[in-house]
Enzyme design. Sequence first.
Site, PDB file in Angstrom:
ATOM      1  CG  ASN A 211     -10.865  28.063 -37.394  1.00 53.26           C
ATOM      2  OD1 ASN A 211     -10.259  27.828 -37.987  1.00 53.26           O
ATOM      3  ND2 ASN A 211     -10.860  27.988 -36.794  1.00 53.26           N
TER       4      ASN A 211
ATOM      5  CG  HIS B 257     -12.836  22.144 -40.297  1.00 51.35           C
ATOM      6  ND1 HIS B 257     -11.555  21.641 -40.300  1.00 51.35           N
ATOM      7  CD2 HIS B 257     -13.621  23.359 -40.137  1.00 51.35           C
ATOM      8  CE1 HIS B 257     -12.535  21.316 -38.680  1.00 51.35           C
ATOM      9  NE2 HIS B 257     -13.145  22.464 -39.158  1.00 51.35           N
TER      10      HIS B 257
ATOM     11  NE  ARG C 102      -5.983  11.489 -52.129  1.00 42.33           N
ATOM     12  CZ  ARG C 102      -7.147  11.145 -54.252  1.00 42.33           C
ATOM     13  NH1 ARG C 102      -6.247  11.262 -54.723  1.00 42.33           N
ATOM     14  NH2 ARG C 102      -8.392  10.884 -53.812  1.00 42.33           N
TER      15      ARG C 102
ATOM     16  CG  HIS D 133      -6.679  24.803 -32.954  1.00 45.05           C
ATOM     17  ND1 HIS D 133      -7.500  24.241 -33.184  1.00 45.05           N
ATOM     18  CD2 HIS D 133      -5.458  24.575 -32.137  1.00 45.05           C
ATOM     19  CE1 HIS D 133      -6.984  23.826 -31.947  1.00 45.05           C
ATOM     20  NE2 HIS D 133      -5.860  23.912 -31.305  1.00 45.05           N
TER      21      HIS D 133
ATOM     22  NE  ARG E 208      -6.169  19.376 -32.675  1.00 43.80           N
ATOM     23  CZ  ARG E 208      -7.592  19.594 -31.873  1.00 43.80           C
ATOM     24  NH1 ARG E 208      -9.012  20.663 -31.917  1.00 43.80           N
ATOM     25  NH2 ARG E 208      -7.428  18.415 -30.448  1.00 43.80           N
TER      26      ARG E 208
ATOM     27  NE  ARG F  38      -7.763  16.419 -34.820  1.00 40.38           N
ATOM     28  CZ  ARG F  38      -9.031  16.475 -33.607  1.00 40.38           C
ATOM     29  NH1 ARG F  38      -9.576  16.977 -33.776  1.00 40.38           N
ATOM     30  NH2 ARG F  38      -7.901  16.120 -32.918  1.00 40.38           N
TER      31      ARG F  38
ATOM     32  CD  GLU G 101      -8.750  28.041 -32.652  1.00 41.94           C
ATOM     33  OE1 GLU G 101      -9.259  27.121 -32.222  1.00 41.94           O
ATOM     34  OE2 GLU G 101      -9.536  28.713 -33.240  1.00 41.94           O
TER      35      GLU G 101
ATOM     36  CB  THR H  57     -11.352  23.610 -29.423  1.00 44.65           C
ATOM     37  OG1 THR H  57     -10.477  24.338 -30.534  1.00 44.65           O
ATOM     38  CG2 THR H  57     -11.495  24.134 -27.604  1.00 44.65           C
TER      39      THR H  57
ATOM     40  CD  GLU I  80     -12.774  32.940 -30.093  1.00 49.04           C
ATOM     41  OE1 GLU I  80     -11.607  33.174 -31.037  1.00 49.04           O
ATOM     42  OE2 GLU I  80     -13.598  32.384 -30.870  1.00 49.04           O
TER      43      GLU I  80
ATOM     44  CG  HIS J  12     -16.673  26.187 -31.182  1.00 52.40           C
ATOM     45  ND1 HIS J  12     -17.843  25.374 -30.801  1.00 52.40           N
ATOM     46  CD2 HIS J  12     -15.051  25.453 -31.143  1.00 52.40           C
ATOM     47  CE1 HIS J  12     -16.374  24.141 -31.179  1.00 52.40           C
ATOM     48  NE2 HIS J  12     -15.782  24.126 -31.403  1.00 52.40           N
TER      49      HIS J  12
HETATM   50  N1  PXP Z   1     -12.971  29.655 -31.943  1.00 48.03           N
HETATM   51  C1  PXP Z   1     -12.354  28.923 -31.366  1.00 48.03           C
HETATM   52  C2  PXP Z   1     -11.651  29.325 -30.156  1.00 48.03           C
HETATM   53  C3  PXP Z   1     -12.529  27.620 -32.327  1.00 48.03           C
HETATM   54  O1  PXP Z   1     -11.878  26.780 -31.529  1.00 48.03           O
HETATM   55  C4  PXP Z   1     -12.464  27.459 -32.855  1.00 48.03           C
HETATM   56  C5  PXP Z   1     -12.489  25.443 -34.014  1.00 48.03           C
HETATM   57  O2  PXP Z   1     -11.706  25.518 -34.067  1.00 48.03           O
HETATM   58  C6  PXP Z   1     -13.889  28.207 -33.546  1.00 48.03           C
HETATM   59  C7  PXP Z   1     -13.602  29.441 -33.166  1.00 48.03           C
HETATM   60  C8  PXP Z   1     -14.221  28.312 -35.100  1.00 48.03           C
HETATM   61  O3  PXP Z   1     -15.230  27.581 -34.527  1.00 48.03           O
HETATM   62  P1  PXP Z   1     -16.102  26.690 -35.793  1.00 48.03           P
HETATM   63  O4  PXP Z   1     -15.757  26.090 -36.546  1.00 48.03           O
HETATM   64  O5  PXP Z   1     -17.634  25.933 -35.440  1.00 48.03           O
HETATM   65  O6  PXP Z   1     -16.751  28.100 -36.228  1.00 48.03           O
END
Ligand code: PXP
Length: 245
Positions: A8, A11, A19, A51, A53, A57, A78, A109, A159, A198
Amino acid sequence: MSALLGVNIDHVATVRQARYARNAASINVEPDPVEAALAAERGGAVGITAHLRQDRRHVVDRDIFRLKEAIATKLNLEMGNSPEIVAIALQVLPADVCLVPESREEVTTEGGLDCITHRAALEPTLKAMADAGIRVSLFIDPDPAQIHAAASLRAPVVELHTGAYAEASGAARDAELSRLIEAARLADEAGIQVNAGHGLNYVNVKPILVLPKLVELNIGHSIVSRALFVGIEQATREMVECLRF
Ligand code: PXP
């Protein structure tokens, strides 16, 4: 044997937005989540998760379209079940969509999707996605009632939310692991593919590998954090190593 890793990259976009949120057209916009995705693929990711959103963000619409074009593995979009984002998914046509609950206040989430309460809203989305050839995964808590609801919605994938497991310790953590094992067993019995994710990191992921019929783990924060020190390709490679059992 090994569980497969979806990385994922949200981040990476979080750092960019810190920034450039108000200046996305700048030529200096970095870091680029697409570049991160390609490095994660070189490190052994079998898919890239992002994701989109409602509040944009971190990941923004353009990222999703660029990821779809650029990556060689599969895109797992996502998303919350909102008409605006569903319409974007049907334009982008990712291989997979993971439906998650979404509230504007949460940092990430928080709980799983409630497929019982939201059944009526989920049904048309699952149908639209299936008609478009998109495989839908429902992000749910490891709760037998939610597995049954996912099965009755004919979701091909769930999931399992590992957040409660990741946050617990001692006996409470063992109890959360048992819930995940039972949920995975029930999902497999119902013919549903078992993914999980997660809050997983390089240490707490190991016990998760005992989940029966586990196929794929989606991991973001921990890999992006490690990538600050070793780069995302190496951080991904190290996580791929952790997923061997
Ligand atoms: N799976 C889902 C459905 C999520 O919402 C997230 C967080 O965006 C993740 C996995 C990944 O979680 P983490 O960033 O804590 O590894």
